[in-house]
Write an enzyme that holds these catalytic residues in place. Sequence first.
Site, short mmCIF file in Angstrom:
data_model
loop_
_atom_site.label_atom_id
_atom_site.label_comp_id
_atom_site.label_asym_id
_atom_site.label_seq_id
_atom_site.Cartn_x
_atom_site.Cartn_y
_atom_site.Cartn_z
N VAL A 4 8.04 7.22 16.78
CA VAL A 4 7.75 7.87 15.51
C VAL A 4 6.49 8.73 15.56
O VAL A 4 6.47 9.87 15.11
CB VAL A 4 7.64 6.82 14.37
N ASP A 61 4.65 0.81 12.06
CA ASP A 61 3.42 0.19 11.56
C ASP A 61 3.25 -1.25 12.02
O ASP A 61 2.22 -1.86 11.75
CB ASP A 61 3.38 0.22 10.02
N LYS A 74 0.85 -1.21 0.00
CA LYS A 74 0.00 0.00 0.00
C LYS A 74 0.87 1.24 0.00
O LYS A 74 0.63 2.18 -0.77
CB LYS A 74 -0.89 0.01 1.24
N ASN A 75 1.91 1.24 0.82
CA ASN A 75 2.70 2.47 1.00
C ASN A 75 3.73 2.68 -0.10
O ASN A 75 4.39 3.71 -0.13
CB ASN A 75 3.34 2.49 2.38
N ARG A 109 0.19 14.63 12.42
CA ARG A 109 0.61 14.40 11.03
C ARG A 109 0.86 15.71 10.27
O ARG A 109 0.26 15.99 9.24
CB ARG A 109 -0.41 13.55 10.28
N PRO A 110 1.71 16.61 10.78
CA PRO A 110 1.96 17.88 10.07
C PRO A 110 2.66 17.63 8.73
O PRO A 110 3.13 16.52 8.46
CB PRO A 110 2.89 18.63 11.03
N ILE A 111 2.70 18.66 7.89
CA ILE A 111 3.34 18.53 6.57
C ILE A 111 4.38 19.61 6.33
O ILE A 111 4.77 19.88 5.17
CB ILE A 111 2.29 18.57 5.44
N ARG A 120 -5.10 10.64 3.65
CA ARG A 120 -4.04 11.65 3.78
C ARG A 120 -2.97 11.45 2.71
O ARG A 120 -2.24 12.38 2.36
CB ARG A 120 -3.36 11.65 5.12
N CYS A 167 -4.90 12.50 12.54
CA CYS A 167 -5.63 11.23 12.58
C CYS A 167 -5.40 10.63 13.96
O CYS A 167 -4.76 11.22 14.82
CB CYS A 167 -5.14 10.30 11.48
N LEU A 202 7.51 19.66 6.68
CA LEU A 202 8.75 19.23 6.01
C LEU A 202 8.53 19.13 4.49
O LEU A 202 9.44 19.41 3.70
CB LEU A 202 9.23 17.89 6.58
N ARG A 246 -9.20 -0.61 4.41
CA ARG A 246 -8.58 0.34 3.47
C ARG A 246 -7.14 -0.02 3.18
O ARG A 246 -6.56 0.42 2.19
CB ARG A 246 -8.64 1.77 3.97
C1 EPZ Z 1 4.13 6.99 6.06
O1 EPZ Z 1 3.35 8.04 6.62
C2 EPZ Z 1 3.20 5.78 6.02
N1 EPZ Z 1 2.06 6.07 5.15
C3 EPZ Z 1 2.73 5.44 7.43
O2 EPZ Z 1 1.95 4.26 7.34
C4 EPZ Z 1 3.95 5.16 8.30
O3 EPZ Z 1 3.53 4.93 9.63
C5 EPZ Z 1 4.91 6.36 8.28
O4 EPZ Z 1 5.26 6.67 6.91
C6 EPZ Z 1 6.19 6.11 9.06
O5 EPZ Z 1 6.84 4.99 8.55
C7 EPZ Z 1 2.22 6.01 3.81
O6 EPZ Z 1 3.31 5.75 3.31
C8 EPZ Z 1 1.00 6.29 2.97
P1 EPZ Z 1 6.19 10.37 8.18
P2 EPZ Z 1 3.94 9.56 6.63
O7 EPZ Z 1 6.08 11.62 7.40
O8 EPZ Z 1 4.70 9.81 5.39
C9 EPZ Z 1 6.34 13.58 11.56
C10 EPZ Z 1 0.11 2.85 7.70
O9 EPZ Z 1 -0.36 2.33 8.71
N2 EPZ Z 1 6.32 14.59 10.48
O10 EPZ Z 1 7.42 9.53 8.05
O11 EPZ Z 1 2.83 10.48 6.99
C11 EPZ Z 1 4.99 12.89 11.71
O12 EPZ Z 1 4.11 13.67 12.48
C12 EPZ Z 1 0.57 4.30 7.75
O13 EPZ Z 1 0.27 2.28 6.59
C13 EPZ Z 1 6.51 15.91 10.80
O14 EPZ Z 1 6.70 16.25 11.98
O15 EPZ Z 1 4.94 9.44 7.87
C14 EPZ Z 1 5.37 11.61 12.39
O16 EPZ Z 1 5.46 11.82 13.78
C15 EPZ Z 1 0.36 4.93 9.12
N3 EPZ Z 1 6.48 16.84 9.80
C16 EPZ Z 1 6.75 11.30 11.81
O17 EPZ Z 1 7.23 12.52 11.24
C17 EPZ Z 1 6.27 16.50 8.50
O18 EPZ Z 1 6.27 17.39 7.63
C18 EPZ Z 1 6.74 10.24 10.72
O19 EPZ Z 1 5.91 10.72 9.71
C19 EPZ Z 1 6.08 15.13 8.19
C20 EPZ Z 1 6.11 14.19 9.19
#
Ligand code: EPZ
Length: 420
Positions: free
Chosen positions: A329, A307, A22-23, A123-125, A94, A118, A127, A399
């Site tokens: 994480v 995960d 999925k990811n 889940r900020p963006i 998302r 969620c 970065l 999902r």
């Molecule tokens: C991806 O989410 C995966 N989703 C998640 O899987 C997975 O848990 C996560 O990576 C970590 O491995 C998909 O690939 C679709 P991150 P993502 O950005 O990209 C913080 C599942 O169950 N962060 O690596 O959203 C964030 O808040 C899902 O399949 C910031 O602070 O994860 C988190 O604490 C759940 N600022 C940490 O980084 C940002 O701009 C990891 O988030 C972005 C992220």
Amino acid sequence: MAKYLVQKSEPLVGEVEISGSKNAVLPIMAAAILTDEACELSEVPALRDVDVMCKLLRSLGSEVTEEYKYNRLNITTKQILTEEAPYELVKKMRGSILAMGPLLARTGKARIARPGGCAIGARPIELHLKGFQALGAKIVESHGYVEASADKLIGNNIYFDFPSVGATENVMMAAVLAEGVTILENVAEEPEIVDLANFLNRMGARIKGAGTDTIKIEGVSSLHGAKHSIIPDRIETGTFMIAAAITRGTVLIKNVVPDHVKPIIAKLKESGVLIDITDEGMLVKGDAQPLTSTDIKTLPYPGFPTDMQSQFMAFLATVKGSSNVIETVFENRFMHVGELNRMGANIKTEGNCAIVQGERGLQGAQVISTDLRAGAALVLAGLTAEGTTEISEIYHIERGYEKFIEKFRGLGATIIRVEE
Ligand code: EPZ
């Protein structure tokens, strides 16, 4: 709303085939809009999240044909009709934010509804947005939407405060058509990043270093269509490894990449589970010896995957001894603890650490699936709990896992899906 009724199961026995990741497929589908030529994807998991991404791509102007029964997708984006991803799609998934980088690279503009938080965290963006700005984009936020625009994207050196998976993917997709060289440092190293980079390189991108903490991208003027087979889902693989362990069964898991699940192999072996990698797949035996506690700490890849934290905790609740589970994480990824304790588990949390006292048998109960992986953990717990476990809000589970209960039934589990 549907729910699962999970009966206590005999040890699971048999074979299970892992679906595409999925990811990995979600960013790769988004990357297909970087070209006006046809992209053919195979090993695509038939998931609701993939459906939502198909809807999003169609709304942007892509022609998407899907042959789910063969797990194939064809995506051709001759022209972009709109650079906007609407809230009603983003709120469903998302992962829609992953369209931002490709849209910005292809058209010079992207307007995405800012994804909300969620169950597992805010889940900020920021970065993602910092990366786009470093490439020359202007960012404007208003009315719940975030817009990035640039006449031209220029390569740059970008250091990520945290190795965010999504930010690495989004900025990499924006940089492939930028002018000049981009160096991304302190990036995510997940296998899904490597799969995306391989797909982009097949499209004519020039990316080196995916899978390490530094990625170098030489911008090109355009990309062409490509064919790509999605890697197996390492989290689904880990989930079925736990299924064999928690029921003390013997399961052959096929279509796996053992290298992608090294931390889970290591931790299950520490607990006494036998794992044998053969040409046919990965054989997991949970009944070879008494199983004992172990400690896990989630970390970005190649550390123990966040995960898999909830599924592994369900397993630890059934083995003798005390285990520590540390989640580094996400800030709120213990929603499954309360539900497992309703089933008789003995888990106490202190900040981002949970202490699991195993051995007490679990009892079936009515529980709620709060997120995708927590829901999977409750199904796993239900397989070993006395009586029936009734799991509601299972849309979270469906999902992200293809043919989830059918695969469990194929191993001897008794799980039925009922409409509430
Ligand atoms: C991806 O989410 C995966 N989703 C998640 O899987 C997975 O848990 C996560 O990576 C970590 O491995 C998909 O690939 C679709 P991150 P993502 O950005 O990209 C913080 C599942 O169950 N962060 O690596 O959203 C964030 O808040 C899902 O399949 C910031 O602070 O994860 C988190 O604490 C759940 N600022 C940490 O980084 C940002 O701009 C990891 O988030 C972005 C992220």
